[in-house]
Design a protein around this motif. Sequence first.
Motif, PDB file in Angstrom:
ATOM      1  N   HIS A  12     104.505  76.980  52.328  1.00 12.25           N
ATOM      2  CA  HIS A  12     103.492  78.037  52.378  1.00 12.25           C
ATOM      3  C   HIS A  12     103.836  79.082  53.442  1.00 12.25           C
ATOM      4  CE1 HIS A  12     100.577  76.438  49.572  1.00 12.25           C
ATOM      5  NE2 HIS A  12     100.494  75.285  50.217  1.00 12.25           N
ATOM      6  N   GLN A  13     104.302  78.611  54.595  1.00 16.74           N
ATOM      7  CA  GLN A  13     104.560  79.528  55.707  1.00 16.74           C
ATOM      8  C   GLN A  13     105.745  80.450  55.444  1.00 16.74           C
ATOM      9  OE1 GLN A  13     105.049  76.805  58.972  1.00 16.74           O
ATOM     10  NE2 GLN A  13     102.845  76.545  59.315  1.00 16.74           N
ATOM     11  N   ASN A  14     106.724  79.975  54.688  1.00 16.92           N
ATOM     12  CA  ASN A  14     107.973  80.727  54.534  1.00 16.92           C
ATOM     13  C   ASN A  14     108.159  81.354  53.158  1.00 16.92           C
ATOM     14  OD1 ASN A  14     108.626  79.992  57.158  1.00 16.92           O
ATOM     15  ND2 ASN A  14     109.714  78.161  56.512  1.00 16.92           N
ATOM     16  N   THR A  15     107.123  81.287  52.325  1.00 14.02           N
ATOM     17  CA  THR A  15     107.212  81.879  50.989  1.00 14.02           C
ATOM     18  C   THR A  15     106.178  82.990  50.858  1.00 14.02           C
ATOM     19  OG1 THR A  15     107.846  79.722  50.089  1.00 14.02           O
ATOM     20  CG2 THR A  15     107.182  81.404  48.509  1.00 14.02           C
ATOM     21  N   ASP A  16     106.598  84.116  50.325  1.00  8.99           N
ATOM     22  CA  ASP A  16     105.682  85.239  50.105  1.00  8.99           C
ATOM     23  C   ASP A  16     104.647  84.833  49.061  1.00  8.99           C
ATOM     24  OD1 ASP A  16     104.351  87.569  49.531  1.00  8.99           O
ATOM     25  OD2 ASP A  16     106.155  88.799  49.358  1.00  8.99           O
ATOM     26  N   ARG A  17     103.390  84.783  49.475  1.00  9.75           N
ATOM     27  CA  ARG A  17     102.332  84.320  48.574  1.00  9.75           C
ATOM     28  C   ARG A  17     102.028  85.309  47.457  1.00  9.75           C
ATOM     29  NH1 ARG A  17      98.563  82.139  53.609  1.00  9.75           N
ATOM     30  NH2 ARG A  17     100.055  80.565  54.307  1.00  9.75           N
ATOM     31  N   ASN A  18     102.579  86.492  47.552  1.00  5.70           N
ATOM     32  CA  ASN A  18     102.399  87.482  46.483  1.00  5.70           C
ATOM     33  C   ASN A  18     103.542  87.452  45.474  1.00  5.70           C
ATOM     34  OD1 ASN A  18      99.959  88.614  47.565  1.00  5.70           O
ATOM     35  ND2 ASN A  18     101.215  89.624  49.130  1.00  5.70           N
ATOM     36  N   GLU A  19     104.572  86.655  45.773  1.00  5.53           N
ATOM     37  CA  GLU A  19     105.701  86.551  44.850  1.00  5.53           C
ATOM     38  C   GLU A  19     105.284  85.871  43.553  1.00  5.53           C
ATOM     39  OE1 GLU A  19     109.064  84.589  46.444  1.00  5.53           O
ATOM     40  OE2 GLU A  19     109.618  86.214  47.805  1.00  5.53           O
ATOM     41  N   LYS A  20     105.895  86.253  42.467  1.00  7.71           N
ATOM     42  CA  LYS A  20     105.580  85.690  41.160  1.00  7.71           C
ATOM     43  C   LYS A  20     105.854  84.192  41.108  1.00  7.71           C
ATOM     44  CE  LYS A  20     106.500  86.379  36.232  1.00  7.71           C
ATOM     45  NZ  LYS A  20     107.306  87.144  35.216  1.00  7.71           N
ATOM     46  N   GLY A  21     106.908  83.750  41.780  1.00  6.20           N
ATOM     47  CA  GLY A  21     107.288  82.337  41.707  1.00  6.20           C
ATOM     48  C   GLY A  21     106.638  81.445  42.742  1.00  6.20           C
ATOM     49  N   TYR A  22     105.708  81.991  43.536  1.00  8.90           N
ATOM     50  CA  TYR A  22     105.091  81.213  44.628  1.00  8.90           C
ATOM     51  C   TYR A  22     104.397  79.964  44.100  1.00  8.90           C
ATOM     52  CZ  TYR A  22     101.384  80.117  48.051  1.00  8.90           C
ATOM     53  OH  TYR A  22     100.515  79.482  48.897  1.00  8.90           O
ATOM     54  N   LEU A  23     103.504  80.098  43.141  1.00 13.85           N
ATOM     55  CA  LEU A  23     102.765  78.949  42.622  1.00 13.85           C
ATOM     56  C   LEU A  23     103.655  78.050  41.773  1.00 13.85           C
ATOM     57  CD1 LEU A  23      99.266  80.461  41.723  1.00 13.85           C
ATOM     58  CD2 LEU A  23      99.853  78.926  43.605  1.00 13.85           C
ATOM     59  N   THR A  24     104.618  78.653  41.077  1.00 13.81           N
ATOM     60  CA  THR A  24     105.554  77.848  40.285  1.00 13.81           C
ATOM     61  C   THR A  24     106.352  76.913  41.192  1.00 13.81           C
ATOM     62  OG1 THR A  24     105.750  79.645  38.678  1.00 13.81           O
ATOM     63  CG2 THR A  24     107.448  77.941  38.623  1.00 13.81           C
ATOM     64  N   GLY A  25     106.812  77.451  42.305  1.00 17.09           N
ATOM     65  CA  GLY A  25     107.552  76.632  43.260  1.00 17.09           C
ATOM     66  C   GLY A  25     106.687  75.564  43.898  1.00 17.09           C
ATOM     67  N   LEU A  26     105.442  75.932  44.208  1.00 15.03           N
ATOM     68  CA  LEU A  26     104.528  74.961  44.813  1.00 15.03           C
ATOM     69  C   LEU A  26     104.248  73.819  43.845  1.00 15.03           C
ATOM     70  CD1 LEU A  26     102.678  74.127  47.136  1.00 15.03           C
ATOM     71  CD2 LEU A  26     100.884  75.562  46.132  1.00 15.03           C
ATOM     72  N   LYS A  27     104.107  74.155  42.575  1.00 20.33           N
ATOM     73  CA  LYS A  27     103.859  73.113  41.577  1.00 20.33           C
ATOM     74  C   LYS A  27     105.058  72.169  41.466  1.00 20.33           C
ATOM     75  CE  LYS A  27     102.561  72.329  36.751  1.00 20.33           C
ATOM     76  NZ  LYS A  27     102.198  72.959  35.452  1.00 20.33           N
ATOM     77  N   MET A  28     106.268  72.721  41.463  1.00 18.68           N
ATOM     78  CA  MET A  28     107.460  71.875  41.371  1.00 18.68           C
ATOM     79  C   MET A  28     107.571  70.960  42.586  1.00 18.68           C
ATOM     80  SD  MET A  28     111.493  72.862  41.018  1.00 18.68           S
ATOM     81  CE  MET A  28     111.276  73.599  39.407  1.00 18.68           C
ATOM     82  N   LEU A  29     107.311  71.505  43.767  1.00 15.16           N
ATOM     83  CA  LEU A  29     107.376  70.715  44.985  1.00 15.16           C
ATOM     84  C   LEU A  29     106.319  69.604  44.964  1.00 15.16           C
ATOM     85  CD1 LEU A  29     108.793  70.516  47.740  1.00 15.16           C
ATOM     86  CD2 LEU A  29     107.029  72.053  48.659  1.00 15.16           C
ATOM     87  N   SER A  30     105.131  69.938  44.473  1.00 11.00           N
ATOM     88  CA  SER A  30     104.047  68.956  44.391  1.00 11.00           C
ATOM     89  C   SER A  30     104.397  67.842  43.417  1.00 11.00           C
ATOM     90  CB  SER A  30     102.756  69.648  43.954  1.00 11.00           C
ATOM     91  OG  SER A  30     102.420  70.714  44.818  1.00 11.00           O
ATOM     92  N   TYR A  31     104.984  68.218  42.281  1.00 11.64           N
ATOM     93  CA  TYR A  31     105.408  67.212  41.297  1.00 11.64           C
ATOM     94  C   TYR A  31     106.462  66.288  41.897  1.00 11.64           C
ATOM     95  CZ  TYR A  31     107.583  65.061  37.243  1.00 11.64           C
ATOM     96  OH  TYR A  31     108.097  64.131  36.366  1.00 11.64           O
ATOM     97  N   ASP A  32     107.427  66.870  42.594  1.00  6.88           N
ATOM     98  CA  ASP A  32     108.510  66.062  43.176  1.00  6.88           C
ATOM     99  C   ASP A  32     107.954  65.059  44.183  1.00  6.88           C
ATOM    100  OD1 ASP A  32     111.410  65.572  43.611  1.00  6.88           O
ATOM    101  OD2 ASP A  32     110.936  66.274  45.624  1.00  6.88           O
ATOM    102  N   ILE A  33     106.988  65.486  44.983  1.00  2.00           N
ATOM    103  CA  ILE A  33     106.435  64.631  46.035  1.00  2.00           C
ATOM    104  C   ILE A  33     105.566  63.516  45.468  1.00  2.00           C
ATOM    105  CG2 ILE A  33     104.736  64.635  47.919  1.00  2.00           C
ATOM    106  CD1 ILE A  33     105.852  67.395  48.711  1.00  2.00           C
ATOM    107  N   LEU A  34     104.750  63.846  44.458  1.00  3.75           N
ATOM    108  CA  LEU A  34     103.751  62.890  43.977  1.00  3.75           C
ATOM    109  C   LEU A  34     104.151  62.131  42.715  1.00  3.75           C
ATOM    110  CD1 LEU A  34     100.496  64.980  44.562  1.00  3.75           C
ATOM    111  CD2 LEU A  34     101.407  63.141  45.984  1.00  3.75           C
TER     112      LEU A  34
END
Length: 660
Positions: free
Chosen positions: A540-562
């Motif tokens: 969250h701290q190092n990714t531009d929250r306005n970028e198109k891929g912000y939520l896509t990346g967060l979802k992938m990271l969340s899937y990998d972790i859980l």
Amino acid sequence: MNRIRDGYEKYLKNSFVFCLGWAFLLNLIIETLARKGFTVIEFMIDSPVVFLYNTLLIFATLVIATVFSRRVFFVTAITFVWLAIGIANGVILTQRITPFTMKDLSNLTDGMSLLTNYFTKIQIVGVFAGVIILTLAFVILWIKGPKKKGKVNHKRNITVAILVVALTFGATAGLIKVGVLSTFFGNLGYAYSDYGVPYCFINTWLNTGINKPRNYSEEAVKNLFDKSELNEDGTMTPVKKDVDENYPNIIFLQLESFVDPNLFNHIELSENPVPFFQSLVKNYSSGDLKVPACGAGTANTEFEVMTGISVKFFGPGEYPFKSVLKEQAAESAAQDLKYMGFATHAIHNHRALFYNRNQVFDNIGYDSFTSVEYMNDVAKTPKNWAKDSVLVDQILDSMKITDERDYTYTISVQGHGKYPTEQIITSPEIQVTYAPSEEIKWKYEYYVNQIHEMDEFLKELTSKLEKFDEDVVLVLYGDHIPALDVSEETYDAKNLYTTQYVIWSNFDMEKKDKNLTAYQLTAEVFDRLGIHEGTVFKYHQNTDRNEKGYLTGLKMLSYDILYGNNYIYGGKNPFQSGGMKMGIKDIVIEGVTKVGDKYYIKGKNFTEYSKITLNGKVLETIYLNPTLLGLLEEVDPEDAENMKVSQIDKSNKDIISTTE
């Protein structure tokens, strides 16, 4: 007359035609209950394809009954299931804004524990009596109910049933593809309204967890970070550090149903209920907070703040506290701060077992969890919820009892509904001087007075934290709007998913106002404090929250972790559960005394939830004071020395913890 008889023989007696017509009627009833009246006609006119699709869904279940000779029984049973869903949804929508989901059934034990807060004893008895009568009715119908005369044409009926089910699957895929239906419900209430109750309810059943991203791979996961952000081995595996003293104590305070009542524009109040909160908003960093819950769903706001992961990635209506976090250890703010040397605590003035918090908090890294079962002198609201004033000393004790810096996550409960429709506060400090109806007046008057007391609790807490001899940051926010008759027209905020947050401190911090989502809040606080640890928070701290891929990346990271292969950790989950202590203070037995034929246990830190136990059996106990319990039943004198003290869940009598 002959035409009527011929029509009956040709159509009404035909099981398939009957099931289709019955499905239409059931869908009409279900949607009428959901929409609280004849706005269902507008739904049928505005969205005829969606309405007919939901009819097809119900038809696909009813048509299965044609395969059996006892089709009356099976049609009745299937009808009962659909009506139960419709009625449950209608009733729940009178108590909260979020509709009925399959996940509510997994929360059944929690819901049962709150029945007396929402319904009268007569209503509860009536419900249970109804369940018993219905069960008996189904037994009688199975034994005495009619069977189809003649032989069932299994080949034809099975073929038709398969075709109808196949058509339903095909229609579902097609309507999703063209955008008439959706599998993503950003707002569960709106989804039920747009796509119909049957479809949405089934979706909450079948659509669970986080779906695997299409391009999921080790390379894709690690590319979410710059190489400089990863460890030398190219992973985010946490590393133990003792740097806690470089940072302040961190307190998160989640306030139940807390919003500024002045934002409700359809009522008028005798005075401002939250003057202190408004002063905090004015003088400290604050902003709107977009939360994932509306009128209910406290645990999902908790989940987002604790983990930095959006619950929108999960199935609609899902509670990760009831699914994945109940089963496995996972990264959270508590885990990350523990690796930095912090002591980590959770505090909640309600039941430990509610939302499985006693298991989940252990899995996500809390050293201790103090629930209401470990608190004394707990004042109650007229609706029997614990008042938040008890949390002041609990929070201070969590910091005093350790040498390390502390991370304390506190969940309040005072503002909880159900809000009464009659006057139960006889001399309210805050009065509702205008409301659209008498019922609304009493609901809001009760609510604003609880919020007013919570505002005074905040004043007391910050006053004591101001004098604390260590630096402290307090992050406070509302978990969701109250379960009142709130609409976007009557609530002067961005939407019904908006509350507010404040970042208070007992040392100078620059005021920076920013609107955030619940899953961004912790990363923002950590960034303000110079903490750049934690996989998701660092993202969250190092990714531009306005970028198109912000939520896509967060979802992938969340899937990998859980759910995935833990690529970000080098292929293995580094976090473990176990070792969480229930209650910040030790419950100690100092001796067993016999007076006459009665036994008494002396000790420390007993509460009204403390019971004497023997070999795992709960014995009848009287709580006398924090140092003394009395036994109200006989035991073998030889067993007396083996007696222990356990904290007991008041609702289901489960043992939460026992003295050693």
